[in-house]
Motif scaffolding. Structure first.
Motif, PDB file in Angstrom:
ATOM      1  N   UNK A 132       1.001  -1.234  -0.111  1.00 27.84           N
ATOM      2  CA  UNK A 132      -0.039  -0.499   0.109  1.00 27.84           C
ATOM      3  C   UNK A 132       0.880   1.147   0.130  1.00 27.84           C
ATOM      4  N   UNK A 133       1.748   0.986   0.848  1.00 27.00           N
ATOM      5  CA  UNK A 133       3.071   2.470   0.882  1.00 27.00           C
ATOM      6  C   UNK A 133       3.586   2.424  -0.777  1.00 27.00           C
ATOM      7  N   UNK A 134       3.710   1.787  -1.001  1.00 22.84           N
ATOM      8  CA  UNK A 134       4.426   1.850  -1.946  1.00 22.84           C
ATOM      9  C   UNK A 134       3.916   2.816  -3.386  1.00 22.84           C
ATOM     10  N   UNK A 135       2.992   1.958  -3.510  1.00 18.39           N
ATOM     11  CA  UNK A 135       0.988   1.832  -4.192  1.00 18.39           C
ATOM     12  C   UNK A 135       0.973   4.042  -3.747  1.00 18.39           C
ATOM     13  N   UNK A 136       0.774   3.937  -2.566  1.00 19.89           N
ATOM     14  CA  UNK A 136       0.865   5.201  -2.549  1.00 19.89           C
ATOM     15  C   UNK A 136       1.748   5.930  -2.790  1.00 19.89           C
ATOM     16  N   UNK A 137       3.058   6.446  -2.790  1.00 17.35           N
ATOM     17  CA  UNK A 137       3.762   6.910  -3.186  1.00 17.35           C
ATOM     18  C   UNK A 137       4.448   7.321  -4.639  1.00 17.35           C
ATOM     19  N   UNK A 138       3.463   6.033  -5.028  1.00 25.24           N
ATOM     20  CA  UNK A 138       3.728   6.309  -7.150  1.00 25.24           C
ATOM     21  C   UNK A 138       4.456   5.226  -7.427  1.00 25.24           C
ATOM     22  N   UNK A 139       4.473   4.291  -7.191  1.00 28.63           N
ATOM     23  CA  UNK A 139       5.130   2.720  -7.739  1.00 28.63           C
ATOM     24  C   UNK A 139       4.023   2.237  -9.137  1.00 28.63           C
ATOM     25  N   UNK A 140       4.408   2.311 -10.344  1.00 29.04           N
ATOM     26  CA  UNK A 140       3.363   1.769 -10.753  1.00 29.04           C
ATOM     27  C   UNK A 140       3.623   0.274 -11.591  1.00 29.04           C
ATOM     28  N   UNK A 141       4.024  -0.594 -11.289  1.00 25.63           N
ATOM     29  CA  UNK A 141       4.486  -1.743 -11.269  1.00 25.63           C
ATOM     30  C   UNK A 141       5.444  -1.975  -9.949  1.00 25.63           C
ATOM     31  N   UNK A 142       5.091  -4.101 -10.200  1.00 24.99           N
ATOM     32  CA  UNK A 142       5.780  -4.629  -9.505  1.00 24.99           C
ATOM     33  C   UNK A 142       5.861  -6.040 -10.063  1.00 24.99           C
ATOM     34  N   UNK A 143       7.050  -6.242  -9.696  1.00 21.74           N
ATOM     35  CA  UNK A 143       7.868  -7.898 -10.455  1.00 21.74           C
ATOM     36  C   UNK A 143       7.626  -8.862  -9.194  1.00 21.74           C
ATOM     37  N   UNK A 144       7.236  -9.397  -9.252  1.00 22.87           N
ATOM     38  CA  UNK A 144       7.701 -10.709  -7.755  1.00 22.87           C
ATOM     39  C   UNK A 144       8.503 -12.006  -8.326  1.00 22.87           C
ATOM     40  N   UNK A 145       9.675 -12.308  -7.702  1.00 19.32           N
ATOM     41  CA  UNK A 145      10.615 -14.144  -8.321  1.00 19.32           C
ATOM     42  C   UNK A 145       9.417 -14.838  -7.317  1.00 19.32           C
ATOM     43  N   UNK A 146       9.310 -16.074  -8.218  1.00 19.76           N
ATOM     44  CA  UNK A 146       9.002 -16.830  -8.089  1.00 19.76           C
ATOM     45  C   UNK A 146       8.853 -17.895  -8.128  1.00 19.76           C
ATOM     46  N   UNK A 147       9.911 -18.598  -7.343  1.00 21.68           N
ATOM     47  CA  UNK A 147      10.694 -19.896  -8.735  1.00 21.68           C
ATOM     48  C   UNK A 147       9.611 -21.170  -9.376  1.00 21.68           C
TER      49      UNK A 147
END
Ligand code: SAM
Length: 360
Positions: A132-147
């Motif tokens: 939530x804090x990342x979203x509120x701060x203005x981050x556009x997208x996220x990539x998550x690593x899961x092997x």
């Protein structure tokens, strides 16, 4: 891996003599523009993925960068502004594990006004807390690593006994805060998690339980010098595509933009798409537009570099923005890297900088 290899932080060179940047289009010696900036915000990680930060090397005696050596948020933001002025359109925050850097959302907030597309690559372990804090701060997208979705396989690969369920929770939290679709990265290593390829495809297809996100398969790469890379351990992307297509027919999709790292394939039944990142078997150096800024402020023009250029010395030596801009432009203009095109078993043995340091 048998012998303990000491990872290098890359011999640093001073930035090359920098003629005044004339404001023209910035292209390297192969005509490639500088469009992307990857910023490593920490060299630390709470995982010890065997292919990235093997525990026998990154152990209790390993000396991570001391706090005073790493760039402050103010220094990063200043440099990022200069990069955007030189044509960078996309910024990726990475590491190490970027969410281990204290107050990361504050950095995101400082970078957001630059207007670049801003993304984060994370192992997802603390996303529930930070999404939530990342979203509120203005981050556009996220990539998550899961092997792997198989808990035992995943715990063995991250070598931190971290469960799949918690990463899935993190992906769910990211999606719920507006980051859907999340890109899910899966590094494939032969005999380790390749039995999971079709299971992962099934799960992440829009018809599957984790549906709606975009799974991307990454070929195991010879980054750094500590992961014991061997060509035999690489599953070529063509094989990944073939195995999935046998279960769920696929067709190729046009890239979203020139220079896109992942090659896209979509399910013929309309259940979404996958990506394959084939640095080893189908080098994409020709379109590489990425500059990398390490945790301690050195510039790298290739993920497989052996040398960086010291920007921190300029920053902390009191250089004006113009001088820093000229230095960055000069590094880019002299760039001729094409490591993945010339990779052999011999080059794989070169002492390259570690991915955790340079930023994945
Ligand atoms: N800690 C974050 C994470 O786990 O995503 C960001 C840093 S990590 C170095 C970035 C990406 O590089 C991850 O998707 C990771 O799986 C991938 N990676 C690391 N070593 C690799 C290797 N030898 N070959 C292919 N991908 C690798």
């Amino acid at each position: 891996m048998t012998d303990k290899v000491i990872p290098i932080h890359g011999a640093l060179r001073s930035a090359p003599p920098a003629p005044r940047y004339d404001g023209g289009p910035l292209a390297d010696t192969r005509g490639r523009p500088m469009r992307d900036l990857r910023i490593s915000v920490t060299d630390r990680c709470n995982f010890r993925c065997t292919y990235c930060m093997p525990r026998e090397v990154f152990d209790a005696n390993y000396r991570f960068l001391p706090h005073e050596a790493i760039l402050s948020f103010e220094e990063i933001a200043r440099l990022a502004g200069i990069f955007v002025g030189l044509g960078v359109k996309k910024i990726r925050l990475t590491g190490g594990e970027p969410l281990l850097r204290k107050d990361l959302p504050r950095l995101v907030e400082m970078l957001a006004p630059l207007g670049a597309d801003m993304t984060l690559t994370t192992n997802g372990s603390t996303l529930v807390k930070h999404a939530q804090a990342l979203r509120d701060a203005g981050l556009n997208r996220i990539t998550v690593s899961l092997d792997s979705l198989d808990d035992a396989t995943f715990r063995a690969m991250n070598d931190a006994d971290f469960p799949v369920a918690k990463v899935l929770e993190g992906i769910g939290a990211a999606a719920n805060t507006g980051f859907a679709p999340v890109k899910v990265n899966m590094v494939v290593k032969r005999g380790v998690n390749d039995h999971q390829i079709v299971d992962a495809a099934r799960y992440w297809r829009s018809a599957g339980r984790g549906g709606g996100h975009i799974l991307r398969f990454i070929e195991f790469m010879d980054v750094g010098s500590t992961n014991g890379w061997r060509m035999d351990d690489v599953i070529p992307s063509a094989e990944v595509v073939r195995r999935i297509a046998e279960a769920f027919p696929l067709e190729p999709v046009e890239p979203n933009y020139a220079g896109e790292v992942a090659e896209r394939w979509r399910y013929k039944d309309g259940a979404g798409e996958i990506g394959v990142i084939s640095s080893v078997t189908q080098a994409f150096c020709r379109d590489c537009s990425r500059m990398r800024l390490s945790t301690e402020g050195s510039l790298y023009t290739c993920l497989f570099a052996q040398h960086g250029h010291d920007l921190k010395a300029l920053l902390r030596g009191g250089a004006a923005d113009d001088a820093i801009r000229d230095a960055i432009a000069a590094v880019w203009r002299l760039r001729d890297d094409r490591y993945s095109e010339i990779r052999t078993t011999e080059t794989a043995k070169l002492r390259k900088v570690e991915m955790s340091y340079i930023g994945g």
